[in-house]
Scaffold this motif. Structure first.
Motif, mmCIF file in Angstrom:
data_model
loop_
_atom_site.group_PDB
_atom_site.id
_atom_site.type_symbol
_atom_site.label_atom_id
_atom_site.label_comp_id
_atom_site.label_asym_id
_atom_site.label_seq_id
_atom_site.Cartn_x
_atom_site.Cartn_y
_atom_site.Cartn_z
ATOM 1 N N CYS A 4 0.824 -1.212 0.000
ATOM 2 C CA CYS A 4 0.000 0.000 0.000
ATOM 3 C C CYS A 4 0.861 1.268 0.000
ATOM 4 O O CYS A 4 0.430 2.307 -0.502
ATOM 5 C CB CYS A 4 -0.916 0.001 1.220
ATOM 6 N N CYS A 7 1.361 2.270 -3.485
ATOM 7 C CA CYS A 7 0.150 2.175 -4.302
ATOM 8 C C CYS A 7 -0.722 3.421 -4.122
ATOM 9 O O CYS A 7 -0.539 4.403 -4.803
ATOM 10 C CB CYS A 7 -0.602 0.892 -3.954
ATOM 11 N N CYS A 10 -6.605 2.976 -4.091
ATOM 12 C CA CYS A 10 -7.958 2.998 -3.529
ATOM 13 C C CYS A 10 -8.325 4.378 -2.986
ATOM 14 O O CYS A 10 -9.503 4.697 -2.846
ATOM 15 C CB CYS A 10 -8.113 1.927 -2.454
HETATM 16 S S1 SF4 Z 1 -5.556 -0.417 -3.762
HETATM 17 FE FE1 SF4 Z 1 -5.427 0.293 -1.620
HETATM 18 S S2 SF4 Z 1 -5.518 -1.591 -0.403
HETATM 19 FE FE2 SF4 Z 1 -4.964 -2.181 -2.499
HETATM 20 S S3 SF4 Z 1 -2.693 -2.226 -2.513
HETATM 21 FE FE3 SF4 Z 1 -3.383 -0.194 -3.211
HETATM 22 S S4 SF4 Z 1 -3.355 1.075 -1.333
HETATM 23 FE FE4 SF4 Z 1 -3.336 -1.074 -0.684
#
Ligand code: SF4
Ligand code: SF4
Length: 112
Positions: A4, A7, A10
């Motif tokens: 995360c 990333c 979300c």
């Molecule tokens: S989408 Fe959200 S929950 Fe999934 S890896 Fe990325 S930051 Fe983490």
């Protein structure tokens, strides 16, 4: 390191809505009022997530590279509960969809 942290998809894919009682003007609420906007009678959402393209105002950094949440200790329950196994590399459908929207490969599916 949690996937995360490189990333953040979300936090820039969906409307992040939650009950008004989680806002810090309510007893026991944590989420800073300045960072939310109304959605309905009893709901608010993180600013920036009701528009398209969506991006939470509390998200810092570059998606897919290095990110953090500016209110990590005070984030709403919907954020705390999202894809609970992603931190250990196991993604669910919502996590996969968010990553897909940002051109990122999905994590190992929970069922795998
Ligand atoms: S989408 Fe959200 S929950 Fe999934 S890896 Fe990325 S930051 Fe983490
Ligand atoms: S409050 Fe933090 S964890 Fe929740 S959507 Fe915004 S940046 Fe992401």
């Amino acid at each position: 390191m949690s996937p995360c942290q490189t990333c953040g998809a979300c936090c820039a894919s969906f409307r992040v809505s939650f009950p008004c009682y989680e806002v810090d003007v309510a007893p026991g609420g944590l989420v800073p009022e300045a960072l939310v906007e109304p959605v309905g009678q009893d709901l608010v959402c993180m600013r920036g997530t009701a528009s398209s393209p969506s991006r939470c105002v509390a998200l810092r950094g570059a998606i897919g590279q290095s990110v953090s949440c500016a209110i990590y200790e005070f984030r709403p329950a919907v954020c705390r509960d999202f894809a609970p196994l992603a931190a250990v590399g196991r993604g669910d459908e919502a996590c996969s969809e968010a990553r897909r929207r940002h051109g990122l490969a999905r994590l190992t599916p929970i069922a795998a």
